[in-house]
Structures are given as structure tokens and as C-alpha cells.
Design a protein around this motif. Structure first.
Motif, PDB file in Angstrom:
ATOM      1  N   ALA A 193       0.786  -1.337  -0.103  1.00 42.47           N
ATOM      2  CA  ALA A 193      -0.021  -0.089   0.061  1.00 42.47           C
ATOM      3  C   ALA A 193       1.046   1.067  -0.247  1.00 42.47           C
ATOM      4  O   ALA A 193       0.366   2.475   0.196  1.00 42.47           O
ATOM      5  CB  ALA A 193      -0.838  -0.008   1.307  1.00 42.47           C
ATOM      6  N   GLY A 194       2.182   1.219  -0.328  1.00 41.61           N
ATOM      7  CA  GLY A 194       3.021   2.438  -0.559  1.00 41.61           C
ATOM      8  C   GLY A 194       3.612   2.840   0.690  1.00 41.61           C
ATOM      9  O   GLY A 194       3.818   2.174   1.778  1.00 41.61           O
ATOM     10  N   GLU A 195       3.773   4.252   0.879  1.00 39.07           N
ATOM     11  CA  GLU A 195       4.316   4.795   1.770  1.00 39.07           C
ATOM     12  C   GLU A 195       3.757   5.028   3.116  1.00 39.07           C
ATOM     13  O   GLU A 195       2.441   5.017   3.150  1.00 39.07           O
ATOM     14  CB  GLU A 195       4.750   6.226   1.579  1.00 39.07           C
ATOM     15  CG  GLU A 195       5.669   6.420   0.347  1.00 39.07           C
ATOM     16  CD  GLU A 195       6.082   7.751   0.267  1.00 39.07           C
ATOM     17  OE1 GLU A 195       7.023   8.266  -0.322  1.00 39.07           O
ATOM     18  OE2 GLU A 195       4.907   8.729  -0.162  1.00 39.07           O
ATOM     19  N   VAL A 196       4.394   4.993   4.231  1.00 39.83           N
ATOM     20  CA  VAL A 196       3.712   5.073   5.349  1.00 39.83           C
ATOM     21  C   VAL A 196       4.557   6.148   6.469  1.00 39.83           C
ATOM     22  O   VAL A 196       5.818   6.387   6.059  1.00 39.83           O
ATOM     23  CB  VAL A 196       3.701   3.845   6.408  1.00 39.83           C
ATOM     24  CG1 VAL A 196       2.929   2.614   5.563  1.00 39.83           C
ATOM     25  CG2 VAL A 196       5.002   3.261   6.661  1.00 39.83           C
ATOM     26  N   PRO A 197       4.099   6.710   7.318  1.00 38.88           N
ATOM     27  CA  PRO A 197       4.583   7.518   8.011  1.00 38.88           C
ATOM     28  C   PRO A 197       5.610   7.022   9.232  1.00 38.88           C
ATOM     29  O   PRO A 197       5.091   6.025   9.972  1.00 38.88           O
ATOM     30  CB  PRO A 197       3.676   8.502   8.866  1.00 38.88           C
ATOM     31  CG  PRO A 197       2.554   7.703   8.903  1.00 38.88           C
ATOM     32  CD  PRO A 197       2.333   6.795   7.717  1.00 38.88           C
ATOM     33  N   VAL A 198       6.943   7.456   9.159  1.00 34.68           N
ATOM     34  CA  VAL A 198       7.757   6.891  10.340  1.00 34.68           C
ATOM     35  C   VAL A 198       8.400   7.793  11.238  1.00 34.68           C
ATOM     36  O   VAL A 198       9.061   7.353  12.116  1.00 34.68           O
ATOM     37  CB  VAL A 198       8.743   5.970   9.643  1.00 34.68           C
ATOM     38  CG1 VAL A 198       8.308   4.923   8.779  1.00 34.68           C
ATOM     39  CG2 VAL A 198       9.622   6.911   8.635  1.00 34.68           C
ATOM     40  N   GLY A 199       8.220   9.203  10.968  1.00 41.70           N
ATOM     41  CA  GLY A 199       8.864  10.148  11.885  1.00 41.70           C
ATOM     42  C   GLY A 199       8.373  11.381  11.499  1.00 41.70           C
ATOM     43  O   GLY A 199       7.675  11.748  10.491  1.00 41.70           O
ATOM     44  N   GLY A 200       8.483  12.529  12.452  1.00 45.22           N
ATOM     45  CA  GLY A 200       8.273  13.691  12.286  1.00 45.22           C
ATOM     46  C   GLY A 200       6.783  14.128  12.832  1.00 45.22           C
ATOM     47  O   GLY A 200       6.128  13.105  13.404  1.00 45.22           O
ATOM     48  N   ASP A 201       6.310  15.073  12.572  1.00 43.56           N
ATOM     49  CA  ASP A 201       5.008  15.475  12.940  1.00 43.56           C
ATOM     50  C   ASP A 201       3.643  14.580  12.395  1.00 43.56           C
ATOM     51  O   ASP A 201       4.088  14.389  11.142  1.00 43.56           O
ATOM     52  CB  ASP A 201       4.760  17.113  12.720  1.00 43.56           C
ATOM     53  CG  ASP A 201       5.779  17.860  13.371  1.00 43.56           C
ATOM     54  OD1 ASP A 201       6.023  17.517  14.394  1.00 43.56           O
ATOM     55  OD2 ASP A 201       5.908  19.093  13.110  1.00 43.56           O
TER      56      ASP A 201
END
Length: 216
Positions: A193-201
Motif C-alpha cells: 500500500a505504499g508509503e507510511v509515516p515513520v517520523g516527524g509531525d
């Protein structure tokens, strides 16, 4: 010559009278009632036989209720579902309000009935097995015990803000590791399913408690 005809006549008359009296007595005894009645036979009390409907206990000493209880006990579940008895899958994305939502499905592949309760573990990993980003947060939920017969499923929601909107740092995982509740061994599911958030806001990922079925 002495006269002997009169005594002979009296003797004959007396004999005749006695004979008549004997006949009358015999007739009276035949037509009269017996002096003592014949006693009637006494019937023995009846006892229930094998086909009388009376309940009998089994030879082993158990009662019918014990037998029913044993049958009921054999139908009960045999504890929680283990990792080796489950298959994991990630369902189709359900986008909405800047969110990306995925059902994470656990299916009972064993031949017994088992239960799941609570939250599954989830972690994104790269091709080398290294985890990407922190563990997901647990979304507020009211967990319930779910009984999974063979072939039945339970699902939990995996959600995060769309990285294109949140501006979070991202990565593209190779797989999602799904760990059933109260188990240590995860199930690896390919992530497509592509990109996922791993850091930052706005990089947090959340997971809900398991519910019955395969998705909302």
C-alpha cells in the motif's frame, strides 16, 4: 302259634323312615351353602420392569445429567488462538478525511475453535526485517472476547494520516508484522500500500481492538 307279623311290619316301617331321612339329608347338603368359603388368592405387589419407564442409572454410576454435562464440556472452546493457528491479511484501504485506514484480518486456519481478545501487535519492517517507525498507538476501544470457529475471522483497524497531507517523514515497508493478542510470534504480511509515516509531525499510527468479521 304266636303272631309275628306286627313286629316285622314295624321294623320295615322304621327302616323305610330312616331311608327317607337319609335322602332328605343328602339333598339338603347338596342345595345348601358351604360352611366355609374358599380363600381368595393374594396378588403380589407389582414392581417396575425394564420397560416400565422407570429411570435407571448407568452401570458406571453416572446420571443422565452427568452425561449431558460431558457432551456440553466437549463443545467448549479450548483457549486462545495461537499464532500457528492464524492467517493474517491486510484489506483494501479505506481513505477518508485525510486518513488511510486498513483492516488487519486474522483468520482461524486450525480445526478447533479458539478465542482472541484485545489488540494485535503491528510493526512495519523493511526488506531486512528492521522496524520502520515506532509501534502503533492503541486507539480507545472496548475489547471483547471473540470466538473463532474454524475459518472465521476477526479484524482490527490500522490507521494513519496521509503523508501527502501531514508532511511526515515516510518510508515504504516491505511487510507488516502482525502479532495476535497474547502471542510472541508475529505473522509477516507483504505490504503493497505504499508509503507510511515513520517520523516527524503527524507520524503516529494507531490500531484498534479486534472485532468480529473481516472489516467495517
Amino acid at each position: 302259634m304266636p303272631n309275628t307279623s306286627q313286629p316285622l311290619c314295624r321294623t320295615a316301617l322304621l327302616a323305610s323312615a330312616l331311608a327317607v331321612l337319609g335322602v332328605l339329608t343328602a339333598c339338603g347338603s347338596e342345595s345348601g351353602t358351604p360352611s366355609a368359603s374358599t380363600p381368595r388368592a393374594t396378588e403380589a405387589p407389582s414392581t417396575p420392569g425394564p420397560d416400565s419407564g422407570a429411570a435407571t442409572a448407568p452401570a458406571d454410576g453416572t446420571t443422565p445429567s452427568d452425561t449431558a454435562g460431558s457432551a456440553s464440556a466437549s463443545a467448549r472452546t479450548d483457549g486462545r488462538c495461537h499464532t500457528s493457528e492464524l492467517r493474517a491479511a491486510v484489506g483494501r484501504v479505506d481513505p477518508g478525511a485525510g486518513q488511510r485506514n486498513f483492516p488487519v484480518v486474522l483468520t482461524n486456519t486450525s480445526d478447533r475453535t479458539c478465542t482472541v481478545y484485545g489488540y494485535p501487535g503491528a510493526a512495519f519492517v523493511d526488506a531486512s526485517g528492521e522496524q520502520l517507525g515506532p509501534d502503533p498507538d492503541r486507539a480507545p476501544s472496548s475489547p471483547v472476547t471473540l470466538t473463532l470457529t474454524p475459518g472465521k475471522s476477526a479484524w482490527a483497524g490500522l490507521s494513519f494520516s496521509s503523508p501527502q497531507i501531514s508532511g511526515a517523514r515516510t518510508a515504504t515497508p516491505a511487510a507488516l508484522l502482525v502479532t495476535p493478542p497474547d502471542e510472541r510470534d508475529p505473522i509477516e504480511v507483504a505490504w503493497t500500500a505504499g508509503e507510511v509515516p515513520v517520523g516527524g509531525d503527524e507520524s503516529s499510527v494507531s490500531v484498534t481492538a479486534l472485532e468480529a468479521g473481516t472489516g467495517p
